[in-house]
Design an enzyme around this catalytic site. Structure first.
Site, short mmCIF file in Angstrom:
data_model
loop_
_atom_site.label_atom_id
_atom_site.label_comp_id
_atom_site.label_asym_id
_atom_site.label_seq_id
_atom_site.Cartn_x
_atom_site.Cartn_y
_atom_site.Cartn_z
N LYS A 174 0.85 -1.20 0.00
CA LYS A 174 0.00 0.00 0.00
C LYS A 174 0.88 1.25 0.00
CE LYS A 174 -1.66 -1.76 3.72
NZ LYS A 174 -2.35 -2.09 4.97
N THR B 196 -8.32 8.48 8.18
CA THR B 196 -7.56 7.34 7.66
C THR B 196 -7.46 6.21 8.68
OG1 THR B 196 -5.56 8.46 8.38
CG2 THR B 196 -6.13 8.68 6.06
N GLY C 147 -7.93 3.06 10.48
CA GLY C 147 -8.63 1.81 10.19
C GLY C 147 -8.71 1.44 8.72
N THR C 148 -8.10 2.24 7.85
CA THR C 148 -8.22 1.91 6.41
C THR C 148 -7.52 0.58 6.09
OG1 THR C 148 -6.39 3.42 6.04
CG2 THR C 148 -8.55 4.23 5.45
N GLY C 149 -6.37 0.34 6.74
CA GLY C 149 -5.63 -0.90 6.46
C GLY C 149 -6.41 -2.13 6.90
N CYS C 150 -6.97 -2.05 8.12
CA CYS C 150 -7.76 -3.19 8.64
C CYS C 150 -8.95 -3.44 7.72
CB CYS C 150 -8.33 -2.87 10.03
SG CYS C 150 -7.12 -2.40 11.25
O1 PXL Z 1 -4.92 0.28 12.05
C1 PXL Z 1 -4.18 -0.63 12.74
C2 PXL Z 1 -4.88 -1.17 13.95
C3 PXL Z 1 -5.09 -2.50 14.04
N1 PXL Z 1 -5.70 -3.07 15.11
C4 PXL Z 1 -6.14 -2.32 16.12
C5 PXL Z 1 -5.95 -0.99 16.08
C6 PXL Z 1 -5.31 -0.40 14.96
C7 PXL Z 1 -5.10 1.01 14.91
O2 PXL Z 1 -5.39 1.76 15.77
O3 PXL Z 1 -6.39 -0.31 17.08
C8 PXL Z 1 -6.82 -2.95 17.27
#
Ligand code: PXL
Length: 275
Positions: A180, A213, A215-218
């Site tokens: 990414k 932005t 949480g976008t990766g999750c």
């Molecule tokens: O965005 C990565 C991430 C993954 N998992 C948890 C998070 C975060 C970012 O804050 O809290 C639980």
């Protein structure tokens, strides 16, 4: 008498941390799974007290309890695809690895290391376990540029670094790699590169000038996991998921917080497409 309709949505599992602000972590994954018509299961690795701007504290769940969640879920449900998010420590990672290794379920590994707010989300001991165990087991890995640098041991900082880094990661861990490019400097178009079965696929989109932005990766890796659970082919699964996350950002929620700040969250309810 009403006879209920019996439906069998694909079952997906996230192994991740709990983000109490629900933009990232297993809460984001569950919303992405539901949106994409999957029944999502969760195995919690840690409880994170946080907001999109700030990580207050991380409370790991004992690895034996992670193992119990995984054992009961893997032996009970016909799980089609699994994703890992924040695994936090080597012990959590090994607990997940030892159970996943025995199955041939599609596995998306988001090697979460740092929150968007800048806080570290991984114990250093976990990095070698990622390299030695979990990444080689994955169907797809979805690092961002800082994570790619850590995994390759060299800087991944410019547009020109991306394709070779995606290829090297895919070949090093014998998997597919979606690298990414969200951390690219400047206002150029966004670029994400998938290395899959010996070929590079470039995905471009205009850069979004928006605060949301977290949480976008999750959310992206969960959407891809759901698409794979539906049997969608890798390149289409990635393409549709990138479009969906783009839409979730463009239509993000916004509130005035009691503290006077503006607070944002991705809109996981946006319509997307299943190929
Ligand atoms: O965005 C990565 C991430 C993954 N998992 C948890 C998070 C975060 C970012 O804050 O809290 C639980």
């Amino acid at each position: 008498m009403n006879i209920p309709n019996s439906v069998q949505p694909p079952v997906t599992l996230t192994i991740a941390g709990s983000d109490c602000s629900s933009g990232a972590g297993l809460q984001a994954d569950l919303k992405a799974f539901s949106f994409h018509g999957c029944h999502g299961l969760t195995a919690v690795t840690c409880v994170v007290a946080e907001t999109p701007e700030h990580v207050e504290s991380i409370h790991p769940v004992p690895p034996a309890i992670l193992q119990e969640q995984l054992e009961i879920l893997l032996s009970t449900y016909p799980i089609k695809a699994v994703k890992t998010g924040m695994l936090y420590s080597k012990a959590h990672l090994v607990a997940a690895y030892e159970l996943l290794e025995k199955s041939d379920i599609a596995l998306v590994v988001d090697p979460v290391m740092v929150a968007t707010s800048g806080a570290s989300l991984v114990d250093q001991s976990a990095i070698s376990a990622y390299k030695d165990r979990l990444l080689p087991l994955a169907t797809l890995i979805t690092p961002n540029m800082p994570e790619a640098s850590v995994l390759l041991g060299r800087p991944v900082e410019t547009k020109d670094d991306l394709e070779k880094a995606a290829q090297d990661l895919a070949e090093k861990f014998n998997t597919s790699c979606l690298l990414k490019g969200g951390h690219l400097p400047g206002d150029d178009d966004r670029l994400d590169i998938l290395w899959h079965e010996g070929l590079a696929h470039h995905f471009t989109a205009s850069k979004i000038d928006i605060a949301c932005t977290h949480g976008t990766g999750c959310t992206l890796s969960a959407a891809i996991t759901a698409q794979l659970a539906h049997g969608v082919e890798m390149v289409d699964a990635v393409s549709a998921s990138l479009d969906w996350v783009h839409s979730a950002i463009m239509n993000s929620f916004q509130w005035n917080s009691p503290s006077g700040n503006t607070i944002h969250c991705l809109n996981h309810l946006r319509s997307g497409s299943l190929h």
